[in-house]
Design a protein around this motif. Structure first.
Motif, PDB file in Angstrom:
ATOM      1  N   CYS A   1       0.863  -1.244   0.266  1.00  0.00           N
ATOM      2  CA  CYS A   1      -0.153  -0.039  -0.157  1.00  0.00           C
ATOM      3  C   CYS A   1       0.842   1.017  -0.004  1.00  0.00           C
ATOM      4  CB  CYS A   1      -0.784  -0.066   1.172  1.00  0.00           C
ATOM      5  SG  CYS A   1      -1.950   1.479   1.310  1.00  0.00           S
TER       6      CYS A   1
ATOM      7  N   ARG B   1      -9.238   3.576   4.547  1.00  0.00           N
ATOM      8  CA  ARG B   1      -8.268   2.884   5.751  1.00  0.00           C
ATOM      9  C   ARG B   1      -8.853   1.497   5.774  1.00  0.00           C
ATOM     10  NH1 ARG B   1      -9.963   7.877   9.104  1.00  0.00           N
ATOM     11  NH2 ARG B   1     -11.493   7.582   7.883  1.00  0.00           N
TER      12      ARG B   1
ATOM     13  N   ALA C   1      -7.081  -0.534   2.960  1.00  0.00           N
ATOM     14  CA  ALA C   1      -5.709  -0.646   3.238  1.00  0.00           C
ATOM     15  C   ALA C   1      -5.545  -1.775   4.532  1.00  0.00           C
ATOM     16  CB  ALA C   1      -5.124   0.513   3.545  1.00  0.00           C
ATOM     17  N   ARG C   2      -6.298  -1.868   5.503  1.00  0.00           N
ATOM     18  CA  ARG C   2      -6.217  -2.693   6.606  1.00  0.00           C
ATOM     19  C   ARG C   2      -6.423  -3.899   6.024  1.00  0.00           C
ATOM     20  NH1 ARG C   2      -9.321   0.062   9.433  1.00  0.00           N
ATOM     21  NH2 ARG C   2      -7.639   1.278  10.536  1.00  0.00           N
TER      22      ARG C   2
ATOM     23  N   VAL D   1       3.586  -1.440   3.852  1.00  0.00           N
ATOM     24  CA  VAL D   1       3.022  -0.098   3.496  1.00  0.00           C
ATOM     25  C   VAL D   1       4.193   0.697   3.372  1.00  0.00           C
ATOM     26  CG1 VAL D   1       1.884   1.797   4.611  1.00  0.00           C
ATOM     27  CG2 VAL D   1       1.163  -0.290   5.205  1.00  0.00           C
TER      28      VAL D   1
ATOM     29  N   TYR E   1      -1.224  -1.813   7.923  1.00  0.00           N
ATOM     30  CA  TYR E   1      -1.715  -0.654   8.227  1.00  0.00           C
ATOM     31  C   TYR E   1      -1.607  -0.071   9.631  1.00  0.00           C
ATOM     32  CZ  TYR E   1      -4.426   3.552   7.497  1.00  0.00           C
ATOM     33  OH  TYR E   1      -4.515   5.048   7.806  1.00  0.00           O
TER      34      TYR E   1
END
Length: 632
Positions: free
Chosen positions: A33, A213, A216-217, A223, A238
């Motif tokens: 990410c 978010r 991404a999590r 990351v 994340y």
């Protein structure tokens, strides 16, 4: 060996360095990410990796035969033909043959003739000779997997479906590394859930840019952040990245403070006069020059936007009330028998699939549309600000300054006159950037500009239609805090699950059948309550049902903001009840009626509003306590 390696990449476009010695390795199986503030070069880096723009310095090394495919943030202009044509464009040289074969097959299905049959036979032979027949089957397989109609005209698709067609084009090329730039933009929540599941199961190596978010999590196992021309990679998910980055930033602030203190001491020493110069240590002078150069070259971290809302005088206690309202476009019902009451201070989230009628519902609640049946009653003293997701309130040909100032150098903000340039700096637009045309701004910068333009005007009802698209994480956090502290009424359409969880206190869910169901709390609360209903509400497509059930079965913890809200509720209830008791006592006093006149009706109206507000606050308290108790 890594699939792809960046070594000392530099790029400036003739200005300050966008990349200043960027290094990165992408290994097979990584889901990386890429984060960073708006304008730091995330999209540019993806284009470099895809070979769409040239390097200025450094090198990109690719493992032999490695294939890279990019799905850009914006839909390319000029794409025509059917969905099949667009997807087949990822097949390289076989594209023209495949597209023509598909078109001839489609025409034969409608009306067969000898000429078409002969042409189809020729195309089949050429496809067999070039191996294109297997490629044709691969295109159809990918389109089926993405639930896309191969014969649909690409130009007629919604923004979200166009993005899926472009994803199909990338997947058809069988890339070793898939690059995705803001893949959740313009997708509804169901499609985002499907995309998460699809990428986890079907794509091995992935590099993606996102502001979402929750997305991404769920996906990232690594990351990286672009900051002041450098790239910092973290081998973690994340949540751990957020903690580690904060620790690094604190260490940087401490280190810079120590450096600045030493520089100040040396500057004081060099200025001590003739006596000091006689005993001057030339090595110390050279060290001072080095300190000065290091300070000159330091790139300061981008500031934090200073976003403030101007609140108008309070609206009436009732903002809008719907009573069995229905609305249709022709024979197609959009909203059916919808009833709700929205009071001053409510923060209402609106969710549903694309095309389910979210914008139509907003327009009904704002009084811009009249229901076909039922009734919509609007409250008094409403001052509405509307953030539209297409940003149509911005003039692309005018500068940033002209869009906000509307021809004036100064604007009134909070009752005070401010220069437009200074005001725009609060929203992270430098003076040079403020004088550039809006057309060249990134998506995130345009969102910030629209917020700046809107927030010059006072409001007590804030309507936000997908405000989070393209915003960087820090501005997103700031906007969340701003809305949490806003005392007016909020109507929020969003696909950002975490943003909904943190901001709204109730949710209107559209299922696509015209029915609108109301739930207490945010997105996760809706999931839990909808799962407990019988019969269950309309579910997402089969590809998304599994993750929805999985999340609904796990008790969630209260967020930090919800903990604060729960702690504050008893005091809020106490104050409301005290006011209620005072008003009851006032109405019970015979003397009040002798002197009050028209004030009697006002007191009764306030009592009705207090009763509704207390009911909502008690419901919210019970809801939060239930969530808290389920975790214990």
């Amino acid at each position: 060996m890594a699939l792809l390696t960046l070594r000392n990449i530099t790029l400036a476009f003739g200005g300050p360095p966008l990349f200043d010695g960027v290094n990165l390795q992408i290994e097979e199986g990584e889901r990386l990410c890429l984060l960073g503030r708006n304008g730091t070069g995330k999209s540019t880096l993806l284009k470099l990796l895809a070979g769409e723009i040239p390097l200025e310095g450094g090198e990109i090394m690719r493992q032999q035969g490695v294939r890279v495919a990019l799905v850009s943030q914006e839909v390319p202009q000029g794409l025509g033909g059917t969905v099949f044509d667009v997807a087949a464009a990822g097949m390289g040289e076989a594209t023209a043959l495949l597209a023509e074969y598909h078109q001839v097959s489609h025409r034969l299905a409608e009306a067969a003739n000898d000429e078409l049959l002969a042409r189809l036979a020729t195309l089949q032979k050429r496809l067999e000779e070039t191996g294109g027949w297997g490629l044709h089957q691969e295109v159809e397989r990918v389109l089926n997997r993405l639930s896309l109609d191969a014969d649909a005209p690409f130009a007629s698709l919604s923004g979200g479906t166009k993005r899926r067609a472009l994803l199909a084009r990338a997947l058809v090329a069988a890339p070793d590394i898939l690059l995705l730039d803001e893949p959740t933009n313009h997708l509804d929540i169901d499609t985002i859930l499907w995309l998460e599941e699809f990428l986890l199961k079907q794509v091995k190596t992935l590099l993606f840019v996102t502001h979402d978010r929750a997305f991404a999590r769920r996906l990232a196992n690594r990351v990286a952040e672009l900051d002041r021309g450098r790239l910092y990679a973290f081998a973690c998910g994340y949540d751990e990245f957020v903690e580690r980055r904060e620790a690094l930033l604190e260490a940087e602030v401490t280190r810079q403070a120590q450096f600045d203190k030493k520089l100040a001491q040396e500057e004081a020493w060099i200025r001590q006069g003739i006596k000091a110069r006689r005993t001057r240590n030339e090595g110390r002078v050279r060290a001072l020059k080095k300190l000065r150069e290091e300070r000159r070259q330091r790139r300061e971290r981008l500031g934090t936007a200073t976003i403030r809302l101007q609140e108008a005088e309070r609206s009436g206690a009732l903002v809008v009330e719907a009573d069995n309202a229905s609305f249709a476009y022709g024979d197609r019902p959009i909203i059916r028998d919808f009833s709700t009451t929205i009071m001053r201070g409510d923060r209402v989230g609106i969710i549903g699939p694309n095309g389910s009628g979210k914008t139509t519902l907003l327009r009904l609640l704002l009084g811009e549309l009249t229901p076909d049946s039922g009734d919509i009653r609007l409250g008094t003293r409403r001052e509405v600000l509307y953030f539209d997701q297409l940003r149509e309130q911005l003039d692309l040909d005018k500068t940033v300054q002209e869009n906000v100032g509307e021809g004036n150098d100064t604007i009134m903000v909070g009752g005070k006159s401010r220069h437009v340039i200074g005001y725009l700096q609060d929203f992270l637009f430098s003076p040079d950037r403020a004088r550039t045309p809006v057309r060249i701004l990134s998506g995130g910068e345009r969102n910030r500009l629209l917020l700046a333009k809107l927030f010059t005007k006072p409001a007590n009802v804030l309507v936000l239609d997908e405000p989070t698209n393209d915003l960087d994480a820090e501005t997103l956090d700031l906007l969340e805090e701003l809305l949490m502290d806003y005392s007016g009424t909020i109507l929020l359409v969003s696909h950002d699950r975490e943003f909904l969880n943190n901001v709204v206190t109730s949710t209107l869910a559209l299922g696509g059948d015209g029915r609108v169901r109301e739930y207490v709390g945010g997105y996760d609360d809706w999931l839990r309550q909808a799962a407990a209903e019988a019969p269950a509400p309309a579910k997402p497509a089969a590809t998304t049902a599994a993750p929805v059930r999985e999340r609904a079965e796990r008790p969630r913890k209260l967020s930090f903001k919800e903990e604060r809200e729960l702690e504050a509720l008893p005091e809020r209830i106490h104050l409301l009840e005290e006011e209620q008791e005072r008003l009851h006592a006032t109405l019970a006093d015979p003397e009040f009626y002798k002197r009050a006149g028209a004030e009697v009706a006002s007191v009764k109206e306030r009592l009705e509003a207090l009763e509704a507000e207390l009911t909502a606050v008690y419901d919210r308290w019970e809801e939060l306590e239930t969530v808290k108790g389920a975790v214990k």
